[in-house]
Enzyme design. Sequence first.
Site, mmCIF file in Angstrom:
data_model
loop_
_atom_site.group_PDB
_atom_site.id
_atom_site.type_symbol
_atom_site.label_atom_id
_atom_site.label_comp_id
_atom_site.label_asym_id
_atom_site.label_seq_id
_atom_site.Cartn_x
_atom_site.Cartn_y
_atom_site.Cartn_z
ATOM 1 N N ASP A 8 0.857 -1.190 0.000
ATOM 2 C CA ASP A 8 0.000 0.000 0.000
ATOM 3 C C ASP A 8 0.897 1.246 0.000
ATOM 4 O O ASP A 8 2.124 1.142 -0.158
ATOM 5 C CB ASP A 8 -1.013 -0.044 1.154
ATOM 6 N N CYS A 65 2.590 -3.700 4.022
ATOM 7 C CA CYS A 65 1.760 -2.533 4.345
ATOM 8 C C CYS A 65 2.384 -1.892 5.588
ATOM 9 O O CYS A 65 3.582 -2.069 5.818
ATOM 10 C CB CYS A 65 0.284 -2.897 4.501
ATOM 11 N N THR A 67 1.876 -2.532 8.825
ATOM 12 C CA THR A 67 2.256 -3.570 9.791
ATOM 13 C C THR A 67 2.450 -4.940 9.148
ATOM 14 O O THR A 67 2.972 -5.849 9.798
ATOM 15 C CB THR A 67 1.139 -3.737 10.843
ATOM 16 N N GLY A 68 1.963 -5.113 7.950
ATOM 17 C CA GLY A 68 1.930 -6.435 7.306
ATOM 18 C C GLY A 68 0.667 -7.203 7.677
ATOM 19 O O GLY A 68 0.363 -8.238 7.068
ATOM 20 N N VAL A 69 -0.077 -6.675 8.633
ATOM 21 C CA VAL A 69 -1.235 -7.415 9.149
ATOM 22 C C VAL A 69 -2.426 -7.362 8.187
ATOM 23 O O VAL A 69 -2.938 -8.398 7.754
ATOM 24 C CB VAL A 69 -1.637 -6.888 10.549
ATOM 25 N N GLY A 70 -2.871 -6.155 7.858
ATOM 26 C CA GLY A 70 -4.065 -6.037 7.015
ATOM 27 C C GLY A 70 -3.903 -6.717 5.672
ATOM 28 O O GLY A 70 -4.793 -7.456 5.214
ATOM 29 N N HIS A 98 7.685 -25.455 8.062
ATOM 30 C CA HIS A 98 6.593 -26.184 8.716
ATOM 31 C C HIS A 98 5.227 -25.904 8.094
ATOM 32 O O HIS A 98 4.375 -26.784 8.060
ATOM 33 C CB HIS A 98 6.522 -25.817 10.200
ATOM 34 N N HIS A 133 4.576 -32.293 9.092
ATOM 35 C CA HIS A 133 3.963 -30.981 8.879
ATOM 36 C C HIS A 133 2.929 -31.035 7.753
ATOM 37 O O HIS A 133 2.002 -30.239 7.731
ATOM 38 C CB HIS A 133 5.040 -29.943 8.567
HETATM 39 C C1 RB5 Z 1 -2.619 2.248 6.544
HETATM 40 O O1 RB5 Z 1 -2.765 3.382 7.347
HETATM 41 C C2 RB5 Z 1 -2.423 1.034 7.445
HETATM 42 O O2 RB5 Z 1 -3.609 0.735 8.114
HETATM 43 C C3 RB5 Z 1 -1.925 -0.163 6.630
HETATM 44 O O3 RB5 Z 1 -0.730 0.158 6.019
HETATM 45 C C4 RB5 Z 1 -1.668 -1.433 7.402
HETATM 46 O O4 RB5 Z 1 -0.841 -1.211 8.501
HETATM 47 C C5 RB5 Z 1 -2.846 -2.228 7.743
HETATM 48 O O5 RB5 Z 1 -2.766 -3.319 8.322
#
Ligand code: RB5
Length: 148
Positions: A8, A65, A67-70, A98, A133
């Site tokens: 992003d 992104c 955090t890499g989470v979304g 694994h 695994h």
């Molecule tokens: C964007 O502000 C932020 O939410 C996105 O980059 C990411 O961290 C979402 O998980």
Amino acid sequence: MKIGIGNDHVAYALKLEITEYLKELGHDVVDFGHHNQERTDYPIYGEVVANAVVKGEVDCGILICGTGVGISIAANKVNGIRAVVCSEPYSAMLSKQHNNSNILAFGARVVGSELAKMIVDSWLNASYEGDRHGRRVEMIKQIEEKQK
Ligand code: RB5
């Protein structure tokens, strides 16, 4: 290896650096965007890279992104994707050995570029071990089947 990359707006600069690094290592990189720092929505890139991976258009994917989470949550909605968020190399290596992860994600707000490169190295150099695994990865596939 042919690697699909997606990001992003937050991760645009780190994406460029990681892309350059992957090319230096001799990989073929397919950049699915985002291509600038204008605000965008990470699910777009999680989905497009995930689809490229499951269709075999690329061998694996890297998503970045904040955090890499979304972006990894979005990618994991595509059947057949095992996307992992890693902020250190050890988990990246084990996620391949694994869990047979096929997408690596990390956060531009979490890791610096040198650590990101170490995480990428660790992931790309690891191989899936199968064996005990394999049964567990198969169980994950069965969860997907039950959702259909
Ligand atoms: C964007 O502000 C932020 O939410 C996105 O980059 C990411 O961290 C979402 O998980």
